[in-house]
Write a protein that holds these residues in place. Sequence first.
Motif, PDB file in Angstrom:
ATOM      1  N   LEU A  67      -0.842  -1.426   9.436  1.00  0.00           N
ATOM      2  CA  LEU A  67      -0.552  -1.013   8.029  1.00  0.00           C
ATOM      3  C   LEU A  67      -1.687  -0.621   7.144  1.00  0.00           C
ATOM      4  O   LEU A  67      -1.546   0.442   6.511  1.00  0.00           O
ATOM      5  CB  LEU A  67       0.220  -2.105   7.255  1.00  0.00           C
ATOM      6  CG  LEU A  67       0.877  -1.864   5.750  1.00  0.00           C
ATOM      7  CD1 LEU A  67       1.913  -0.635   5.951  1.00  0.00           C
ATOM      8  CD2 LEU A  67       1.501  -3.128   5.125  1.00  0.00           C
ATOM      9  N   LEU A  68      -2.818  -1.340   7.348  1.00  0.00           N
ATOM     10  CA  LEU A  68      -4.009  -1.135   6.524  1.00  0.00           C
ATOM     11  C   LEU A  68      -4.610   0.265   7.112  1.00  0.00           C
ATOM     12  O   LEU A  68      -5.070   1.040   6.341  1.00  0.00           O
ATOM     13  CB  LEU A  68      -5.073  -2.421   6.810  1.00  0.00           C
ATOM     14  CG  LEU A  68      -4.699  -3.635   6.179  1.00  0.00           C
ATOM     15  CD1 LEU A  68      -5.500  -4.654   6.556  1.00  0.00           C
ATOM     16  CD2 LEU A  68      -4.459  -3.349   4.499  1.00  0.00           C
ATOM     17  N   GLN A  69      -4.364   0.444   8.277  1.00  0.00           N
ATOM     18  CA  GLN A  69      -4.944   1.784   8.835  1.00  0.00           C
ATOM     19  C   GLN A  69      -4.016   2.831   8.394  1.00  0.00           C
ATOM     20  O   GLN A  69      -4.563   3.967   8.111  1.00  0.00           O
ATOM     21  CB  GLN A  69      -4.910   1.879  10.366  1.00  0.00           C
ATOM     22  CG  GLN A  69      -5.708   2.730  11.052  1.00  0.00           C
ATOM     23  CD  GLN A  69      -5.531   2.795  12.404  1.00  0.00           C
ATOM     24  OE1 GLN A  69      -5.354   1.878  13.251  1.00  0.00           O
ATOM     25  NE2 GLN A  69      -5.997   3.860  13.149  1.00  0.00           N
ATOM     26  N   LEU A  70      -2.822   2.618   8.372  1.00  0.00           N
ATOM     27  CA  LEU A  70      -1.971   3.734   7.784  1.00  0.00           C
ATOM     28  C   LEU A  70      -2.207   4.124   6.574  1.00  0.00           C
ATOM     29  O   LEU A  70      -2.332   5.378   5.943  1.00  0.00           O
ATOM     30  CB  LEU A  70      -0.555   3.207   7.823  1.00  0.00           C
ATOM     31  CG  LEU A  70       0.311   3.546   8.930  1.00  0.00           C
ATOM     32  CD1 LEU A  70       1.588   2.546   9.136  1.00  0.00           C
ATOM     33  CD2 LEU A  70       0.652   4.986   9.609  1.00  0.00           C
ATOM     34  N   LEU A  71      -2.794   3.043   5.482  1.00  0.00           N
ATOM     35  CA  LEU A  71      -2.936   3.376   4.180  1.00  0.00           C
ATOM     36  C   LEU A  71      -4.144   4.181   3.902  1.00  0.00           C
ATOM     37  O   LEU A  71      -4.520   4.870   2.751  1.00  0.00           O
ATOM     38  CB  LEU A  71      -3.114   1.885   3.439  1.00  0.00           C
ATOM     39  CG  LEU A  71      -1.767   1.239   3.366  1.00  0.00           C
ATOM     40  CD1 LEU A  71      -1.753  -0.047   2.636  1.00  0.00           C
ATOM     41  CD2 LEU A  71      -0.648   2.117   2.482  1.00  0.00           C
ATOM     42  N   THR A  72      -5.101   4.470   4.816  1.00  0.00           N
ATOM     43  CA  THR A  72      -6.169   5.015   4.661  1.00  0.00           C
ATOM     44  C   THR A  72      -6.079   6.560   4.952  1.00  0.00           C
ATOM     45  O   THR A  72      -6.755   7.444   4.772  1.00  0.00           O
ATOM     46  CB  THR A  72      -7.327   4.712   5.675  1.00  0.00           C
ATOM     47  OG1 THR A  72      -6.929   4.978   7.120  1.00  0.00           O
ATOM     48  CG2 THR A  72      -7.750   3.355   5.388  1.00  0.00           C
ATOM     49  N   LEU A  73      -4.680   6.710   5.715  1.00  0.00           N
ATOM     50  CA  LEU A  73      -4.534   8.101   6.407  1.00  0.00           C
ATOM     51  C   LEU A  73      -4.551   9.335   5.223  1.00  0.00           C
ATOM     52  O   LEU A  73      -5.016  10.497   5.476  1.00  0.00           O
ATOM     53  CB  LEU A  73      -3.255   8.265   7.046  1.00  0.00           C
ATOM     54  CG  LEU A  73      -3.328   7.668   8.270  1.00  0.00           C
ATOM     55  CD1 LEU A  73      -2.114   7.709   9.101  1.00  0.00           C
ATOM     56  CD2 LEU A  73      -4.639   7.918   9.523  1.00  0.00           C
ATOM     57  N   PRO A  74      -3.710   9.131   4.090  1.00  0.00           N
ATOM     58  CA  PRO A  74      -3.738   9.964   2.701  1.00  0.00           C
ATOM     59  C   PRO A  74      -5.077  10.564   2.371  1.00  0.00           C
ATOM     60  O   PRO A  74      -5.410  11.643   2.089  1.00  0.00           O
ATOM     61  CB  PRO A  74      -2.973   9.286   1.781  1.00  0.00           C
ATOM     62  CG  PRO A  74      -1.779   8.344   2.582  1.00  0.00           C
ATOM     63  CD  PRO A  74      -3.048   7.870   3.542  1.00  0.00           C
ATOM     64  N   LEU A  75      -6.042   9.596   2.387  1.00  0.00           N
ATOM     65  CA  LEU A  75      -7.530   9.706   1.908  1.00  0.00           C
ATOM     66  C   LEU A  75      -8.163  10.640   3.054  1.00  0.00           C
ATOM     67  O   LEU A  75      -8.672  11.589   2.637  1.00  0.00           O
ATOM     68  CB  LEU A  75      -8.372   8.666   1.714  1.00  0.00           C
ATOM     69  CG  LEU A  75      -7.664   7.524   0.738  1.00  0.00           C
ATOM     70  CD1 LEU A  75      -8.414   6.559   0.433  1.00  0.00           C
ATOM     71  CD2 LEU A  75      -8.002   8.399  -0.688  1.00  0.00           C
ATOM     72  N   TRP A  76      -7.919  10.557   4.424  1.00  0.00           N
ATOM     73  CA  TRP A  76      -8.423  11.562   5.220  1.00  0.00           C
ATOM     74  C   TRP A  76      -7.812  12.709   5.108  1.00  0.00           C
ATOM     75  O   TRP A  76      -8.667  13.818   5.673  1.00  0.00           O
ATOM     76  CB  TRP A  76      -8.271  10.434   6.748  1.00  0.00           C
ATOM     77  CG  TRP A  76      -9.035   9.494   6.764  1.00  0.00           C
ATOM     78  CD1 TRP A  76      -8.487   8.325   7.190  1.00  0.00           C
ATOM     79  CD2 TRP A  76     -10.351   9.436   6.850  1.00  0.00           C
ATOM     80  NE1 TRP A  76      -9.694   7.423   7.325  1.00  0.00           N
ATOM     81  CE2 TRP A  76     -10.628   8.052   7.040  1.00  0.00           C
ATOM     82  CE3 TRP A  76     -11.594  10.134   6.678  1.00  0.00           C
ATOM     83  CZ2 TRP A  76     -12.047   7.412   7.045  1.00  0.00           C
ATOM     84  CZ3 TRP A  76     -12.967   9.634   6.547  1.00  0.00           C
ATOM     85  CH2 TRP A  76     -13.048   8.471   6.694  1.00  0.00           C
ATOM     86  N   ILE A  77      -6.445  12.925   4.997  1.00  0.00           N
ATOM     87  CA  ILE A  77      -5.784  14.030   4.816  1.00  0.00           C
ATOM     88  C   ILE A  77      -6.489  14.974   3.626  1.00  0.00           C
ATOM     89  O   ILE A  77      -6.940  16.178   3.700  1.00  0.00           O
ATOM     90  CB  ILE A  77      -4.505  13.980   4.464  1.00  0.00           C
ATOM     91  CG1 ILE A  77      -3.663  13.298   5.721  1.00  0.00           C
ATOM     92  CG2 ILE A  77      -3.767  15.492   4.159  1.00  0.00           C
ATOM     93  CD1 ILE A  77      -2.313  13.066   5.567  1.00  0.00           C
ATOM     94  N   ILE A  78      -6.871  14.285   2.546  1.00  0.00           N
ATOM     95  CA  ILE A  78      -7.455  14.974   1.191  1.00  0.00           C
ATOM     96  C   ILE A  78      -8.909  15.492   1.835  1.00  0.00           C
ATOM     97  O   ILE A  78      -9.453  16.419   1.387  1.00  0.00           O
ATOM     98  CB  ILE A  78      -7.604  13.794   0.108  1.00  0.00           C
ATOM     99  CG1 ILE A  78      -6.112  13.642  -0.323  1.00  0.00           C
ATOM    100  CG2 ILE A  78      -8.340  14.315  -0.997  1.00  0.00           C
ATOM    101  CD1 ILE A  78      -6.030  12.734  -1.614  1.00  0.00           C
ATOM    102  N   TYR A  79      -9.541  14.417   2.559  1.00  0.00           N
ATOM    103  CA  TYR A  79     -10.976  15.027   3.217  1.00  0.00           C
ATOM    104  C   TYR A  79     -10.878  16.017   3.899  1.00  0.00           C
ATOM    105  O   TYR A  79     -11.767  16.848   3.706  1.00  0.00           O
ATOM    106  CB  TYR A  79     -11.473  13.488   3.659  1.00  0.00           C
ATOM    107  CG  TYR A  79     -12.927  13.935   4.496  1.00  0.00           C
ATOM    108  CD1 TYR A  79     -14.008  14.112   3.778  1.00  0.00           C
ATOM    109  CD2 TYR A  79     -12.770  13.684   6.150  1.00  0.00           C
ATOM    110  CE1 TYR A  79     -15.236  14.102   4.515  1.00  0.00           C
ATOM    111  CE2 TYR A  79     -14.006  13.920   6.358  1.00  0.00           C
ATOM    112  CZ  TYR A  79     -15.211  14.148   5.823  1.00  0.00           C
ATOM    113  OH  TYR A  79     -16.381  14.411   6.506  1.00  0.00           O
TER     114      TYR A  79
END
Length: 338
Positions: A72-84
Amino acid sequence: MKGVWKNRDMSNDSCNLPLDTDTIGLTCIYSLIFSLGLPSNLLSLWGLYHLGRSSGGGCQLVYILNLLLSDLLQLLTLPLWIIYLQSAHRWPYGRLTCELVGYVFYVNIYASVMFLCLIALDRCLAIVYPLSSRRVRTIRVAAVSGVAVWTLTFLFSLSGLLPTVFDPDRLLCLEHYPVSPSYARFKITTVALGFLLPCTILGYTSAHIGVTLRRSPSLSDHERHKIVGILVLITVNFMVVFGPYHLVCGYRFVSLLLTDEPCGLERSIFLIHRICYGLTSLNTLLDPLFYIFLCSDARTELQKSLPCLGRGQNPPKKITLENESSPRRPDGESNRAQ
């Protein structure tokens, strides 16, 4: 070899890397994983929460909860990587946020690997040594093991990522081309400890459990095939998700330590490395499928707490997480070990 050390501080422009080639692929991968993985992990955590309240669970429940929390913690970082990615590999949130998100991403990858190994070891002890392992397979030991895994993975990732997380000139996050020799050695170590060692553990436990099941006269063929099938799924899941990335990493970083043309190597392997890197997040989507939705007791709790999921279905027979895959004694009772 001297060429690597001499050019280790070259800017990314000097390597002329095609940074935009991974944008579409990784954006699609991360978007799919986030949209499907987030609800499945939340449902899984909800079902395990009610399972723990109703039956007390056991040490395996602790490991699975930690695994899902890591996912779950890893999933929550994915939107930021998409923006990046959509910002042409320019991190818009500053150094501190990059460091935090980078640590969370890597820590949770290797925490997931460690909890997979603990789950496999727990199953091995429960099936092969059901009585003698009682003192080891306790909730207290599982909790201490969980704290140790989080602490060790955080400290290990911190030691390797601290000098190379953020590039203030190019605004790159978790990307350096070419990497420093110290970071290359760190990544080679992660391949050995984060992939080769877990592969050995999973292979050993699966083989040991398989031998024990073949010798157990109390299990039916259906039960035996189900247990072996789940073990095979666990191993294949691990190999398919983490295998490509770590194999490419091994080749990339060993080659960087030996080549005099680091930029040429980085350009040739950039896209495949980035795609394999993105595929490691698939574990956040597959873990709930393999470890929760295959457990009928977890599905039972979900149907009780969310009746809309079980509408029109007969509730499955109530069993506990600990004895679902444990061999039965000759008298028909399962070998439960808390």
